[in-house]
Write a protein that holds these residues in place. Sequence first.
Motif, PDB file in Angstrom:
ATOM      1  N   ASN A  32      -5.757   9.081   0.416  1.00 58.98           N
ATOM      2  CA  ASN A  32      -5.511   8.146   1.243  1.00 58.98           C
ATOM      3  C   ASN A  32      -6.667   6.932   1.005  1.00 58.98           C
ATOM      4  O   ASN A  32      -6.048   5.818   1.217  1.00 58.98           O
ATOM      5  CB  ASN A  32      -5.296   8.166   2.522  1.00 58.98           C
ATOM      6  CG  ASN A  32      -4.183   9.244   2.956  1.00 58.98           C
ATOM      7  OD1 ASN A  32      -3.149   9.214   2.038  1.00 58.98           O
ATOM      8  ND2 ASN A  32      -4.078   9.945   4.037  1.00 58.98           N
TER       9      ASN A  32
ATOM     10  N   TYR B 274       3.638  11.113  -3.624  1.00 59.32           N
ATOM     11  CA  TYR B 274       3.693  11.672  -2.486  1.00 59.32           C
ATOM     12  C   TYR B 274       2.913  12.868  -2.058  1.00 59.32           C
ATOM     13  O   TYR B 274       3.364  13.901  -2.852  1.00 59.32           O
ATOM     14  CB  TYR B 274       5.025  11.822  -1.799  1.00 59.32           C
ATOM     15  CG  TYR B 274       5.222  12.065  -0.453  1.00 59.32           C
ATOM     16  CD1 TYR B 274       4.948  11.108   0.287  1.00 59.32           C
ATOM     17  CD2 TYR B 274       6.086  13.048  -0.059  1.00 59.32           C
ATOM     18  CE1 TYR B 274       5.088  11.505   1.921  1.00 59.32           C
ATOM     19  CE2 TYR B 274       6.375  13.513   1.289  1.00 59.32           C
ATOM     20  CZ  TYR B 274       5.908  12.623   2.303  1.00 59.32           C
ATOM     21  OH  TYR B 274       6.164  12.967   3.574  1.00 59.32           O
TER      22      TYR B 274
ATOM     23  N   ILE C  65       8.554   8.452  -4.618  1.00 60.71           N
ATOM     24  CA  ILE C  65       8.557   8.713  -2.996  1.00 60.71           C
ATOM     25  C   ILE C  65       7.049   8.292  -2.628  1.00 60.71           C
ATOM     26  O   ILE C  65       7.003   7.395  -1.486  1.00 60.71           O
ATOM     27  CB  ILE C  65       8.494  10.091  -2.717  1.00 60.71           C
ATOM     28  CG1 ILE C  65      10.063  10.493  -2.544  1.00 60.71           C
ATOM     29  CG2 ILE C  65       8.179  10.217  -0.852  1.00 60.71           C
ATOM     30  CD1 ILE C  65      10.334  12.051  -2.731  1.00 60.71           C
ATOM     31  N   GLY C  66       6.044   8.615  -3.312  1.00 59.57           N
ATOM     32  CA  GLY C  66       4.659   8.064  -3.130  1.00 59.57           C
ATOM     33  C   GLY C  66       4.410   6.608  -3.197  1.00 59.57           C
ATOM     34  O   GLY C  66       3.740   6.084  -2.177  1.00 59.57           O
TER      35      GLY C  66
ATOM     36  N   ALA D 240       7.035   4.438  -2.578  1.00 60.57           N
ATOM     37  CA  ALA D 240       7.681   3.927  -1.750  1.00 60.57           C
ATOM     38  C   ALA D 240       6.901   3.894   0.090  1.00 60.57           C
ATOM     39  O   ALA D 240       6.886   2.930   0.441  1.00 60.57           O
ATOM     40  CB  ALA D 240       8.956   4.429  -1.577  1.00 60.57           C
ATOM     41  N   THR D 241       6.110   4.887  -0.097  1.00 61.56           N
ATOM     42  CA  THR D 241       5.303   5.016   1.176  1.00 61.56           C
ATOM     43  C   THR D 241       4.112   4.120   1.117  1.00 61.56           C
ATOM     44  O   THR D 241       3.528   3.654   2.372  1.00 61.56           O
ATOM     45  CB  THR D 241       4.721   6.509   1.382  1.00 61.56           C
ATOM     46  OG1 THR D 241       4.124   6.998   0.347  1.00 61.56           O
ATOM     47  CG2 THR D 241       6.169   7.325   1.676  1.00 61.56           C
ATOM     48  N   THR D 242       3.439   3.861   0.092  1.00 67.53           N
ATOM     49  CA  THR D 242       2.281   2.834  -0.204  1.00 67.53           C
ATOM     50  C   THR D 242       2.697   1.458  -0.473  1.00 67.53           C
ATOM     51  O   THR D 242       1.933   0.850   0.202  1.00 67.53           O
ATOM     52  CB  THR D 242       1.370   3.399  -1.415  1.00 67.53           C
ATOM     53  OG1 THR D 242       2.312   3.179  -2.409  1.00 67.53           O
ATOM     54  CG2 THR D 242       0.839   4.827  -1.104  1.00 67.53           C
TER      55      THR D 242
ATOM     56  N   SER E 208       8.705   1.681  -7.019  1.00 66.41           N
ATOM     57  CA  SER E 208       9.306   2.814  -6.710  1.00 66.41           C
ATOM     58  C   SER E 208      10.724   3.065  -6.896  1.00 66.41           C
ATOM     59  O   SER E 208      11.128   4.228  -7.493  1.00 66.41           O
ATOM     60  CB  SER E 208       9.328   2.980  -4.783  1.00 66.41           C
ATOM     61  OG  SER E 208       9.981   4.074  -4.561  1.00 66.41           O
TER      62      SER E 208
END
Length: 281
Positions: free
Chosen positions: A38, A47, A214-215, A217-219, A226
């Motif tokens: 992180n 992700y 997915i990773g 998309a989250t960051t 993404s």
Amino acid sequence: MGISYSTAKWLAPTSFILDFAAQQYGMFSTPNMLDINNQNLSFWSPYPYCIAGFFFPQQLFQIAWLYRLYKLDPAKNGPEERRELDTMVDYVPFYALGNICIGTWMIFWNSNRLDISHAFVTINSLSQLYYIYAKLGPMNTRSTSSILTHIVAKTFAGIGVLDLLHNFSAAFFVDQPATTLVKVGTALGFAGLSATSDWIFGGCLVYDLIALAIGQATTGQTPGWSGLLGAYAVGAAAIVGAKNYARPPYNGEKSGYRRTATEEGEGEGQDEGALDVEDRV
């Protein structure tokens, strides 16, 4: 990198235990591996829970492979069991090297020395890719040892691709967006690997792209990146499916192996498709 069976019998489980212990350290130390992830997000950050989801079943296959390696005894059976052992022992040096590298990688990753950890993940990833492309013979679907060796080696190489990309971007491009070069290089690299993959390694590549999609998309490192990675995953799946449908990679009894002259003398009348690990893909 050839070794004896007696060496393989202790080297493989020892390296597994060392790597497993390092993974526990990575998860439960402070900071842990997720904290470091992180702090160093980049354009190839997956992700993290996708990696955990891959890790657990892969460990089970490794345990089954290690049990098979320990159980087989060439002194009690004939040439067939020796050939099965040859297949497994041939992989042990690469397997042990991978476990040692990933265990060491974890120590430097958790120390936030990603530049040093990158050296170890590179050695692991390239050695596993070398093995599956240059050393591993065709799978014999009649041999449990052959099936397990293919699964372990190719899943090791498959997650190694993701590890290599992740550590590279986290070590040298923290908080950087995906450039056109990164997008094109990712597409071409995964397309090339997918076109030369069987179902196992190809499935891992698709999983890698899904984890990246997915990773990202989250960051939210790069707008639209993404979705593009998701499209790459669909494209990679299509390439792997088309390639393996057109040319099935597993040949069962007729696996492309030939018996050696010694084995022919010992096992006259045995199946002509018996394995000899000197034949490579």
